[in-house]
Design a protein around this motif. Structure first.
Motif, PDB file in Angstrom:
ATOM      1  N   GLY A   1       8.796  19.939  -4.516  1.00 39.72           N
ATOM      2  CA  GLY A   1       7.832  19.571  -5.474  1.00 39.72           C
ATOM      3  C   GLY A   1       7.965  18.205  -6.088  1.00 39.72           C
ATOM      4  O   GLY A   1       7.493  17.797  -7.373  1.00 39.72           O
ATOM      5  N   VAL A   2       8.116  17.407  -5.178  1.00 42.35           N
ATOM      6  CA  VAL A   2       8.307  15.636  -5.465  1.00 42.35           C
ATOM      7  C   VAL A   2       7.082  15.119  -4.990  1.00 42.35           C
ATOM      8  O   VAL A   2       6.555  15.232  -3.718  1.00 42.35           O
ATOM      9  N   ALA A   3       6.290  14.403  -5.912  1.00 40.03           N
ATOM     10  CA  ALA A   3       5.202  13.521  -5.384  1.00 40.03           C
ATOM     11  C   ALA A   3       5.746  12.204  -4.296  1.00 40.03           C
ATOM     12  O   ALA A   3       6.623  11.623  -4.958  1.00 40.03           O
ATOM     13  N   CYS A   4       5.166  11.941  -3.319  1.00 38.59           N
ATOM     14  CA  CYS A   4       5.678  10.913  -2.294  1.00 38.59           C
ATOM     15  C   CYS A   4       4.971   9.911  -1.982  1.00 38.59           C
ATOM     16  O   CYS A   4       5.145   9.127  -1.201  1.00 38.59           O
ATOM     17  N   GLU A   5       3.688  10.030  -2.695  1.00 39.72           N
ATOM     18  CA  GLU A   5       2.710   8.835  -2.503  1.00 39.72           C
ATOM     19  C   GLU A   5       3.249   7.452  -2.732  1.00 39.72           C
ATOM     20  O   GLU A   5       2.750   6.592  -2.200  1.00 39.72           O
ATOM     21  N   GLY A   6       3.985   7.246  -3.607  1.00 35.81           N
ATOM     22  CA  GLY A   6       4.768   6.211  -4.113  1.00 35.81           C
ATOM     23  C   GLY A   6       5.537   5.502  -3.051  1.00 35.81           C
ATOM     24  O   GLY A   6       5.795   4.307  -3.183  1.00 35.81           O
ATOM     25  N   TRP A   7       6.056   6.194  -2.269  1.00 39.21           N
ATOM     26  CA  TRP A   7       6.876   5.761  -1.114  1.00 39.21           C
ATOM     27  C   TRP A   7       6.236   4.853  -0.171  1.00 39.21           C
ATOM     28  O   TRP A   7       6.672   3.900   0.381  1.00 39.21           O
ATOM     29  N   PHE A   8       4.757   4.635  -0.082  1.00 37.79           N
ATOM     30  CA  PHE A   8       4.106   3.947   0.952  1.00 37.79           C
ATOM     31  C   PHE A   8       3.450   2.939  -0.020  1.00 37.79           C
ATOM     32  O   PHE A   8       2.750   1.870   0.887  1.00 37.79           O
ATOM     33  N   THR A   9       3.525   2.548  -1.337  1.00 40.97           N
ATOM     34  CA  THR A   9       3.130   1.510  -2.033  1.00 40.97           C
ATOM     35  C   THR A   9       3.493   0.122  -1.443  1.00 40.97           C
ATOM     36  O   THR A   9       4.641  -0.162  -1.191  1.00 40.97           O
ATOM     37  N   GLY A  10       2.519  -0.701  -1.039  1.00 42.37           N
ATOM     38  CA  GLY A  10       2.807  -2.017  -0.610  1.00 42.37           C
ATOM     39  C   GLY A  10       2.971  -1.966   0.770  1.00 42.37           C
ATOM     40  O   GLY A  10       3.430  -3.328   1.338  1.00 42.37           O
ATOM     41  N   LEU A  11       2.990  -0.981   1.265  1.00 40.75           N
ATOM     42  CA  LEU A  11       3.313  -1.098   2.935  1.00 40.75           C
ATOM     43  C   LEU A  11       2.293  -0.843   4.017  1.00 40.75           C
ATOM     44  O   LEU A  11       2.278  -0.803   5.007  1.00 40.75           O
ATOM     45  N   ARG A  12       0.936  -0.998   3.143  1.00 36.79           N
ATOM     46  CA  ARG A  12      -0.086  -0.768   4.071  1.00 36.79           C
ATOM     47  C   ARG A  12      -0.206   0.607   4.864  1.00 36.79           C
ATOM     48  O   ARG A  12      -0.588   0.829   6.042  1.00 36.79           O
ATOM     49  N   LEU A  13       0.208   1.542   4.233  1.00 31.71           N
ATOM     50  CA  LEU A  13       0.341   3.007   4.708  1.00 31.71           C
ATOM     51  C   LEU A  13      -0.071   3.791   3.554  1.00 31.71           C
ATOM     52  O   LEU A  13       0.266   3.697   2.530  1.00 31.71           O
ATOM     53  N   GLN A  14      -0.468   5.245   3.928  1.00 32.74           N
ATOM     54  CA  GLN A  14      -0.863   5.920   2.945  1.00 32.74           C
ATOM     55  C   GLN A  14      -0.419   7.517   3.564  1.00 32.74           C
ATOM     56  O   GLN A  14      -0.122   7.626   4.713  1.00 32.74           O
ATOM     57  N   ARG A  15       0.085   8.394   2.787  1.00 28.59           N
ATOM     58  CA  ARG A  15       0.687   9.624   3.043  1.00 28.59           C
ATOM     59  C   ARG A  15      -0.394  10.390   4.145  1.00 28.59           C
ATOM     60  O   ARG A  15      -0.037  11.147   5.185  1.00 28.59           O
ATOM     61  N   ALA A  16      -1.563  10.380   3.990  1.00 27.84           N
ATOM     62  CA  ALA A  16      -2.635  11.044   4.731  1.00 27.84           C
ATOM     63  C   ALA A  16      -2.594  10.879   6.185  1.00 27.84           C
ATOM     64  O   ALA A  16      -2.918  11.388   7.138  1.00 27.84           O
TER      65      ALA A  16
END
Length: 351
Positions: free
Chosen positions: A33-48
């Motif tokens: 139940g952890v949101a992980c969208e922030g892992w990709f911030t600034g890396l030109r990547l998205q979870r999708a």
């Protein structure tokens, strides 16, 4: 690791790591139940992008940063052991099949180490002879970090060795266990879990990361050995090895976005907007990387078209539309310019 062993910093920005570990961490985050969208911030990547096909490729720098952020946000410990234990022969795809059809476990192990990059391995693997603590003739599978990454090294070792153990048990049966495991880092709070998963003694602060296997296992025949199938699968593994053509992070980001919307023939300004860059800035970044948007777009379209034309039911007009050409004649001219042959000829050769 000495200063002489450190890689060229530019190599850490080359996009050549498959995203399997990151996909495993995303699944773990969903489970907890952890949101992980922030892992990709600034890396030109998205979870999708990690849920799309084909798989995403990352640079070593990007992968390390995502793992670091993930471990800081996930509650609990032993995430590498949990993710690794969920792997089996099928999770390794072509590599698992190549090992399954090898002549014996020794050959399977050598294949697994040589082609480990196609699975997204972030550590460098090596097979070397050694002696067990009681003098038994053994071999060791050692894993080496590319850079000093003390924060994420335990996770990477856990995931790597646990998944390899599941793979070996899939090939040899549940009775397989290594003779010993040696790890370079201090014992974590969940050290007892290592012995339970590995089924052997585990030595921490050992100065290296390796798993020791009795040599007798190498002679065990693989029950699914088939020379013709093995040769075919190994050829496919060779095709999937990271390209010798270095691709840096910005080029990799453009390629990923193009693949997701190739049929729409996106313009430079469209891709720049998705990367939160101006058209001029993106053009400059690509120039610094020794390429251009047109060169990348043409190469991605060519590679996608070639892959589609290998299908027996491929229709020229449909392939052209899939790679962004509304006019089949325009696609035929472009394909002839890219490859020196007509799409129909490519399809006939492939089939």
């Amino acid at each position: 690791m000495s200063a002489n062993d450190l890689p060229d910093p530019a190599e850490l920005h080359v996009v050549n790591i498959k995203s399997g570990i990151v996909a495993g961490l995303i699944a773990r985050a969903d489970e907890l139940g952890v949101a992980c969208e922030g892992w990709f911030t600034g890396l030109r990547l998205q979870r999708a992008q990690f849920e799309a096909d084909p798989p995403v490729y990352l640079s070593y720098r990007q992968a390390c940063e995502i793992v670091r952020r993930a471990l800081r946000s996930l509650p609990g410990q032993a995430h590498g052991l949990v993710i690794g234990q969920r792997q089996d022969v099928g999770h390794f795809g072509l590599l698992g099949l190549a090992m399954l059809t090898a002549e014996d476990f020794g050959e399977a192990l050598r294949i697994g180490i040589h082609y480990a990059p196609i699975t997204g391995a972030m550590m460098e693997l090596q097979l070397e002879p050694c002696r067990g603590g009681d003098g038994r003739d053994c071999v060791a599978v050692s894993a080496r970090m590319r850079t000093r990454e003390a924060e994420i090294e335990p996770f990477l070792c856990e995931e790597l060795f646990a998944s390899c153990l599941m793979l070996c048990r899939g090939l040899l049966g549940p009775g397989f266990s290594p003779l010993a495991a040696e790890l370079a880092y201090p014992a974590p709070a969940h050290a007892a879990d290592y012995a339970r998963v590995f089924g052997c003694a585990v030595d921490f602060d050992a100065g290296c990361n390796r798993v020791v296997i009795e040599r007798r296992w190498l002679q065990v025949a693989m029950p699914a050995h088939n020379p013709a199938s093995a040769a075919h699968v190994l050829a496919l593994c060779r095709e999937q090895m990271p390209s010798e053509r270095p691709v840096n992070e910005i080029v990799g980001a453009v390629e990923r976005l193009l693949l997701l919307q190739l049929a729409d023939a996106p313009r430079l300004i469209d891709i720049a907007a998705e990367l939160h860059l101006t058209e001029r800035t993106l053009r400059r970044h690509l120039c610094d990387a020794g390429t251009s948007y047109k060169a990348i777009h043409d190469r991605v379209r060519r590679e996608a078209a070639e892959a589609l034309l290998r299908r027996p039911d491929a229709r020229i007009a449909e392939v052209g539309a899939a790679v962004g050409f509304r006019d089949a004649r325009e696609f035929r001219r472009a394909f002839k310019r890219w490859t020196g042959m007509a799409p129909r000829e490519m399809r006939q050769r492939a089939n």
